[in-house]
Design a protein around this motif. Structure first.
Motif, mmCIF file in Angstrom:
data_model
loop_
_atom_site.group_PDB
_atom_site.id
_atom_site.type_symbol
_atom_site.label_atom_id
_atom_site.label_comp_id
_atom_site.label_asym_id
_atom_site.label_seq_id
_atom_site.Cartn_x
_atom_site.Cartn_y
_atom_site.Cartn_z
ATOM 1 N N ILE A 36 23.644 16.950 21.220
ATOM 2 C CA ILE A 36 25.020 17.064 21.716
ATOM 3 C C ILE A 36 25.419 18.539 21.789
ATOM 4 O O ILE A 36 25.986 19.000 22.772
ATOM 5 C CB ILE A 36 25.985 16.248 20.836
ATOM 6 C CG1 ILE A 36 25.718 14.754 21.064
ATOM 7 C CG2 ILE A 36 27.451 16.594 21.127
ATOM 8 C CD1 ILE A 36 26.449 13.825 20.142
ATOM 9 N N CYS A 40 26.279 20.373 25.450
ATOM 10 C CA CYS A 40 27.717 20.616 25.640
ATOM 11 C C CYS A 40 28.043 22.088 25.414
ATOM 12 O O CYS A 40 28.833 22.426 24.517
ATOM 13 C CB CYS A 40 28.531 19.735 24.694
ATOM 14 S SG CYS A 40 28.266 17.975 24.942
ATOM 15 N N ASP A 155 31.402 14.118 17.331
ATOM 16 C CA ASP A 155 30.288 14.239 18.284
ATOM 17 C C ASP A 155 30.618 13.547 19.606
ATOM 18 O O ASP A 155 30.376 14.086 20.693
ATOM 19 C CB ASP A 155 29.016 13.605 17.707
ATOM 20 C CG ASP A 155 28.356 14.455 16.628
ATOM 21 O OD1 ASP A 155 28.705 15.649 16.508
ATOM 22 O OD2 ASP A 155 27.492 13.921 15.901
ATOM 23 N N LEU A 159 31.079 15.124 23.416
ATOM 24 C CA LEU A 159 30.214 14.658 24.515
ATOM 25 C C LEU A 159 31.050 14.188 25.706
ATOM 26 O O LEU A 159 30.765 14.534 26.860
ATOM 27 C CB LEU A 159 29.313 13.530 24.002
ATOM 28 C CG LEU A 159 28.152 13.082 24.885
ATOM 29 C CD1 LEU A 159 27.234 14.249 25.243
ATOM 30 C CD2 LEU A 159 27.347 11.988 24.197
#
Length: 258
Positions: A36, A40, A155, A159
């Motif tokens: 992640i 990102c 998380d 995302l």
């Protein structure tokens, strides 16, 4: 705060492992929180700002047919297989857990599928990206969690803040693929929709999230929920739905580090 240095050492080691694997034609892909972080780049600073705890390990996905070569690669790099896992291998457990006493890192390798509260199949899907598992699978690894933690919430928010939910064939998270899994499996669907609601409602708990980002996450979580609702359910799904929560709909995960 130990977060930045630890995070970079984890990610640097993960990249190193991916590089060695590529030289040896081994297919391994990063999963979990490090994936992640890697996928990102724009929203990653929010992880720390929202209070994400430091990552404890490197999660990798791989194919069973390369298990022996991957084990050799990790052992050459100083990783030692967890003795309990060594015994469990005899019972067909599709997972390696390695620890490296030099750098203090732990590596989890899952083969072909992630078996947790619900099972996610990875066969034929690891080629979709050259560094991490596909974004859709990455979100699914979070949505399958029965006991959704603060870290899982953070998380998932990051995302969905970075990547849109769309139809098959578009960039970002493939809502059609998710909906197709959910329409056949009531238990997985029930857990997923509960978590999507938690994500949509959870954004308000973080004042550091700009309003437009919070709204984006809410919209995307709701859009995915709607796609799941609209997907025509199988007969098996409908029969299981009648039983509902009276029978446990998820597998119990023993001491899984996230």
């Amino acid at each position: 705060h130990s977060f930045p240095t630890r995070r970079s050492s984890d990610l640097a080691e993960a990249d190193e492992l991916l590089g060695i694997a590529a030289q040896r034609s081994l297919t391994i892909r990063l999963a979990g929180s490090l994936a992640i972080r890697a996928r990102c780049p724009v929203r990653a600073p929010l992880l720390r700002e929202m209070g994400r705890r430091p990552y404890r390990d490197i999660d990798l996905m791989a194919y069973t047919k390369q298990k022996r070569d991957i084990a050799a690669m990790l052992e050459e790099r100083g990783y030692v297989l967890d003795p309990d896992i060594r015994m469990a291998q005899e019972f067909g457990i599709k997972r390696f857990v390695y620890e490296n006493h030099q750098n203090g890192l732990k590596v989890d390798v899952f083969f072909d599928e992630l078996v947790m509260a619900h099972t996610i199949q990875f066969s034929g899907r690891l080629g979709l990206h050259d560094q991490t598992v596909d974004l859709t699978d990455l979100l699914l690894t979070k949505l399958q969690i029965h006991e959704f933690t603060e870290n899982d919430l953070i998380d998932s928010i990051v995302l969905l803040a970075e990547h849109d939910v769309g139809r098959a064939g578009t960039d970002g998270i493939n809502g059609d693929y998710v909906a197709d899994i959910m329409r056949k499996d009531w238990g997985f669907c029930y857990t997923t929709q509960a978590n999507l609601r938690q994500i949509a409602e959870g954004v308000q708990r973080y004042p550091v999230l700009p309003d437009e980002v919070a709204e984006l996450v809410r919209t995307r979580a709701s859009a995915l929920n709607d796609m799941i609702d609209r997907a025509p359910k199988t007969q098996r799904w409908k029969m299981r739905a009648r039983v509902g929560e009276r029978v446990r709909w998820y597998e119990q995960v023993e001491d899984v580090n996230r």
